[in-house]
Design an enzyme around this catalytic site. Structure first.
Site, PDB file in Angstrom:
ATOM      1  N   ILE A 125      -6.785  11.534  -5.824  1.00 23.76           N
ATOM      2  CA  ILE A 125      -7.388  10.674  -4.801  1.00 23.76           C
ATOM      3  C   ILE A 125      -6.267   9.854  -4.146  1.00 23.76           C
ATOM      4  CG2 ILE A 125      -8.087   9.088  -6.700  1.00 23.76           C
ATOM      5  CD1 ILE A 125      -9.972   9.225  -3.401  1.00 23.76           C
ATOM      6  N   GLU A 245     -14.440   4.179 -11.699  1.00 23.53           N
ATOM      7  CA  GLU A 245     -12.980   4.208 -11.855  1.00 23.53           C
ATOM      8  C   GLU A 245     -12.534   3.051 -12.759  1.00 23.53           C
ATOM      9  OE1 GLU A 245     -11.029   4.795  -8.093  1.00 23.53           O
ATOM     10  OE2 GLU A 245      -9.291   3.646  -8.728  1.00 23.53           O
ATOM     11  N   GLY A 343      12.183  -4.643 -34.820  1.00 19.96           N
ATOM     12  CA  GLY A 343      13.107  -3.779 -34.064  1.00 19.96           C
ATOM     13  C   GLY A 343      12.531  -2.394 -33.829  1.00 19.96           C
ATOM     14  N   GLU A 370      -6.359 -10.116 -10.528  1.00 21.92           N
ATOM     15  CA  GLU A 370      -6.750 -11.192  -9.606  1.00 21.92           C
ATOM     16  C   GLU A 370      -7.845 -10.719  -8.655  1.00 21.92           C
ATOM     17  OE1 GLU A 370      -3.742 -10.065 -10.224  1.00 21.92           O
ATOM     18  OE2 GLU A 370      -2.506 -11.723 -10.926  1.00 21.92           O
TER      19      GLU A 370
HETATM   20  C1  LIG Z   1       1.200   4.497 -11.821  1.00 21.37           C
HETATM   21  C2  LIG Z   1       0.271   4.235 -10.667  1.00 21.37           C
HETATM   22  C3  LIG Z   1      -0.696   5.183 -10.350  1.00 21.37           C
HETATM   23  C4  LIG Z   1      -1.537   4.975  -9.238  1.00 21.37           C
HETATM   24  N1  LIG Z   1      -2.441   5.950  -8.877  1.00 21.37           N
HETATM   25  C5  LIG Z   1      -3.098   5.843  -7.687  1.00 21.37           C
HETATM   26  C6  LIG Z   1      -3.897   6.927  -7.190  1.00 21.37           C
HETATM   27  O1  LIG Z   1      -4.066   7.965  -7.853  1.00 21.37           O
HETATM   28  N2  LIG Z   1      -4.486   6.800  -5.963  1.00 21.37           N
HETATM   29  C7  LIG Z   1      -4.342   5.671  -5.213  1.00 21.37           C
HETATM   30  O2  LIG Z   1      -4.901   5.620  -4.114  1.00 21.37           O
HETATM   31  N3  LIG Z   1      -3.608   4.606  -5.663  1.00 21.37           N
HETATM   32  C8  LIG Z   1      -2.977   4.677  -6.869  1.00 21.37           C
HETATM   33  N4  LIG Z   1      -2.200   3.620  -7.334  1.00 21.37           N
HETATM   34  C9  LIG Z   1      -2.114   2.409  -6.522  1.00 21.37           C
HETATM   35  C10 LIG Z   1      -2.727   1.197  -7.197  1.00 21.37           C
HETATM   36  O3  LIG Z   1      -4.139   1.271  -7.202  1.00 21.37           O
HETATM   37  C11 LIG Z   1      -2.172  -0.037  -6.474  1.00 21.37           C
HETATM   38  O4  LIG Z   1      -0.838  -0.178  -6.919  1.00 21.37           O
HETATM   39  C12 LIG Z   1      -2.963  -1.284  -6.758  1.00 21.37           C
HETATM   40  O5  LIG Z   1      -4.204  -1.217  -6.087  1.00 21.37           O
HETATM   41  C13 LIG Z   1      -2.229  -2.548  -6.282  1.00 21.37           C
HETATM   42  O6  LIG Z   1      -1.821  -2.407  -4.950  1.00 21.37           O
HETATM   43  P1  LIG Z   1      -0.287  -2.757  -4.538  1.00 21.37           P
HETATM   44  O7  LIG Z   1       0.596  -2.014  -5.470  1.00 21.37           O
HETATM   45  O8  LIG Z   1      -0.130  -2.504  -3.091  1.00 21.37           O
HETATM   46  O9  LIG Z   1      -0.139  -4.281  -4.847  1.00 21.37           O
HETATM   47  P2  LIG Z   1      -0.545  -5.543  -3.834  1.00 21.37           P
HETATM   48  O10 LIG Z   1      -1.801  -5.231  -3.199  1.00 21.37           O
HETATM   49  O11 LIG Z   1       0.685  -5.720  -2.976  1.00 21.37           O
HETATM   50  O12 LIG Z   1      -0.671  -6.660  -4.873  1.00 21.37           O
HETATM   51  C14 LIG Z   1       0.441  -7.131  -5.658  1.00 21.37           C
HETATM   52  C15 LIG Z   1      -0.070  -8.121  -6.672  1.00 21.37           C
HETATM   53  O13 LIG Z   1      -0.585  -9.266  -5.982  1.00 21.37           O
HETATM   54  C16 LIG Z   1      -1.676  -9.797  -6.674  1.00 21.37           C
HETATM   55  N5  LIG Z   1      -2.835  -9.836  -5.757  1.00 21.37           N
HETATM   56  C17 LIG Z   1      -3.302  -8.879  -4.926  1.00 21.37           C
HETATM   57  N6  LIG Z   1      -4.390  -9.279  -4.259  1.00 21.37           N
HETATM   58  C18 LIG Z   1      -4.634 -10.540  -4.663  1.00 21.37           C
HETATM   59  C19 LIG Z   1      -5.630 -11.510  -4.349  1.00 21.37           C
HETATM   60  N7  LIG Z   1      -6.617 -11.246  -3.486  1.00 21.37           N
HETATM   61  N8  LIG Z   1      -5.561 -12.725  -4.957  1.00 21.37           N
HETATM   62  C20 LIG Z   1      -4.573 -12.993  -5.843  1.00 21.37           C
HETATM   63  N9  LIG Z   1      -3.623 -12.124  -6.188  1.00 21.37           N
HETATM   64  C21 LIG Z   1      -3.642 -10.908  -5.620  1.00 21.37           C
HETATM   65  C22 LIG Z   1      -1.912  -8.903  -7.888  1.00 21.37           C
HETATM   66  O14 LIG Z   1      -1.283  -9.472  -9.016  1.00 21.37           O
HETATM   67  C23 LIG Z   1      -1.248  -7.621  -7.516  1.00 21.37           C
HETATM   68  O15 LIG Z   1      -0.809  -6.873  -8.644  1.00 21.37           O
HETATM   69  C24 LIG Z   1      -1.410   3.788  -8.470  1.00 21.37           C
HETATM   70  C25 LIG Z   1      -0.451   2.823  -8.822  1.00 21.37           C
HETATM   71  C26 LIG Z   1       0.388   3.045  -9.902  1.00 21.37           C
HETATM   72  C27 LIG Z   1       1.440   2.008 -10.215  1.00 21.37           C
END
Ligand SMILES: Cc1cc2nc3c(=O)[nH]c(=O)nc-3n(C[C@H](O)[C@H](O)[C@H](O)COP(=O)(O)OP(=O)(O)OC[C@H]3O[C@@H](n4cnc5c(N)ncnc54)[C@H](O)[C@@H]3O)c2cc1C
Length: 380
Positions: A125, A245, A343, A370
């Site tokens: 996805i 999910e 360790g 969050e």
């Molecule tokens: C290993 C891995 C596998 C993944 N697999 C998929 C996949 O199969 N398909 C897919 O579509 N996506 C996938 N993702 C994406 C994942 O769902 C996103 O990384 C996640 O939704 C967070 O988005 P971002 O990384 O852009 O972080 P951001 O949106 O930039 O957020 C960064 C941080 O800010 C904080 N934050 C965000 N919003 C708020 C708020 N409203 N209030 C307060 N704090 C907030 C949180 O601590 C968050 O971690 C994957 C990610 C990883 C790392």
């Protein structure tokens, strides 16, 4: 601890998954971590055993089961100690292919669903992008209609199964004028479609046997019938599966937490320091006992949330609580378990070293803590 929601049939499923994990996953998991992927033969075997179609319609080879099956399945995969394996499977069964089940036409279901259930077709996805993670409103991938085709342009980031999937469900903006998450649609894109390529495989802290990729669409043309669900309504169609999910990611977290505690309790009961075992230190056994209590509470909330979903009841509040709780708790558990392994907990020979790395993403992916807490607060 027993649960009123888990009947004999679910316990049977638990023991079948547990056997598969003990016989196939644990002996081979390290090799898959090194290879950076799960062999197709393993996924096919899971298809033969009926593990990949538990939630899918009986008409297409599935078992038509409820969310409780997904919860138990995720929990038992979590016990494997190989998060990369668990997420590879759960993205296919519970995060990607449910969109086909929920929104697919009869033709689309007939074409792909039997192979999704057998494991011949593995799904992914693709929603997240560099500027659109928690907030999908920043999505830039576009799909425009040209004659009887759709033309996709853009790129996706962090896509699990991205490099290996045969069928990718891609979210794209179909109405560029629409604001926020409006005007978005889903598309079924097969591997090998001209204009669709894997940009790069991403190296990660954990989940190393899971392939995570950047996907690129450059004038990628798909037939008109590859639109999945209603045009411009994609975000709402994607949301239909959000709770499932989050449920399975929480199930993974609960299973991993339980397994880490079991391993650590065994370890501290044997390990001696200052004339006694570590278990004899009240501070250690009480810390582990409290974590056990909290994991058990999360586990009961997992089953209750799954039951609510199985009743088609609105469970956004409960599932958001669960995801926030389980995603944070598994990291607390791993911190303590690694600490009490001393360790050895930092050395790659121990499962706890890998489990601590794998757990980190569970409070970030599929709805960061969050974001989940905002969903809870909105409903206070
Ligand atoms: C290993 C891995 C596998 C993944 N697999 C998929 C996949 O199969 N398909 C897919 O579509 N996506 C996938 N993702 C994406 C994942 O769902 C996103 O990384 C996640 O939704 C967070 O988005 P971002 O990384 O852009 O972080 P951001 O949106 O930039 O957020 C960064 C941080 O800010 C904080 N934050 C965000 N919003 C708020 C708020 N409203 N209030 C307060 N704090 C907030 C949180 O601590 C968050 O971690 C994957 C990610 C990883 C790392």
């Amino acid at each position: 601890m027993k649960s009123i929601y888990v009947d004999e049939e679910l316990e049977l499923l638990r023991s079948q998954v547990r056997r598969f994990v003990d016989e196939v996953v644990r002996p081979n998991g390290e090799a898959w971590e090194d290879a950076g992927e799960i062999p197709r033969s393993v996924l096919r075997r899971m298809g033969e055993l009926g593990f990949l179609g538990m939630r899918h319609p009986v008409d297409y080879g599935g078992a038509g089961g409820s969310a409780l099956m997904s919860a138990i399945f995720a929990e038992e995969l979590g016990r494997s100690t190989f998060g990369g394996f668990s997420v590879t499977v759960l993205v296919h069964t519970d995060m990607a292919s449910p969109h086909l089940r929920n929104s697919g036409t009869r033709e689309q279901l007939e074409r792909w669903m039997p192979k999704v259930v057998s494991g011949e077709t593995i799904t992914a996805i693709a929603v997240s992008e560099a500027d659109a993670g928690s907030d999908v409103a920043g999505m830039r991938t576009r799909a425009r209609r040209e004659g009887d085709q759709w033309v996709l342009n853009g790129s996706k980031l962090f896509i699990t199964n991205g490099a290996s999937a045969d069928l990718v469900i891609v979210a794209a903006k179909t109405d560029p004028r629409a604001k926020g998450s409006q005007g978005m649609s889903m598309f079924l894109v097969e591997r090998g479609t001209p204009g669709f390529s894997v940009g790069r495989k991403l190296e990660k802290l954990g989940w190393r046997s899971s392939d995570t990729a950047e996907l690129v669409f450059e004038d990628c043309r798909v037939p008109g019938d590859r639109l999945l669900g209603t045009l411009d309504n994609g975000f709402y169609e994607i949301m239909k599966n959000f709770q499932n999910e989050r449920l399975v990611l929480s199930g993974m977290a609960v299973g991993e937490s339980r397994e880490a505690l079991d391993r650590t309790i065994r370890y501290v009961k044997e390990r001696k320091a200052f004339g006694a075992t570590l278990w004899d230190k009240q501070v250690i056994r009480q810390r582990l006992a409290m974590l056990e209590a909290r994991v058990e509470a999360a586990r009961q909330l997992l089953y209750h949330s799954a039951w609510l979903l199985s009743q088609q009841t609105d469970a956004v509040r409960e599932v958001s609580m669960l995801k926030a709780l389980a995603g944070e708790l598994v990291n607390e558990v791993m911190y303590a378990c690694q600490q009490f392994h001393g360790g050895m907990g930092y050395i790659q020979e121990t499962a706890i070293e890998r489990m601590a790395r794998d757990a980190r993403v569970l409070s970030i992916g599929g709805g960061a803590t969050e974001v989940m807490l905002e969903e809870v607060a909105k409903r206070a």
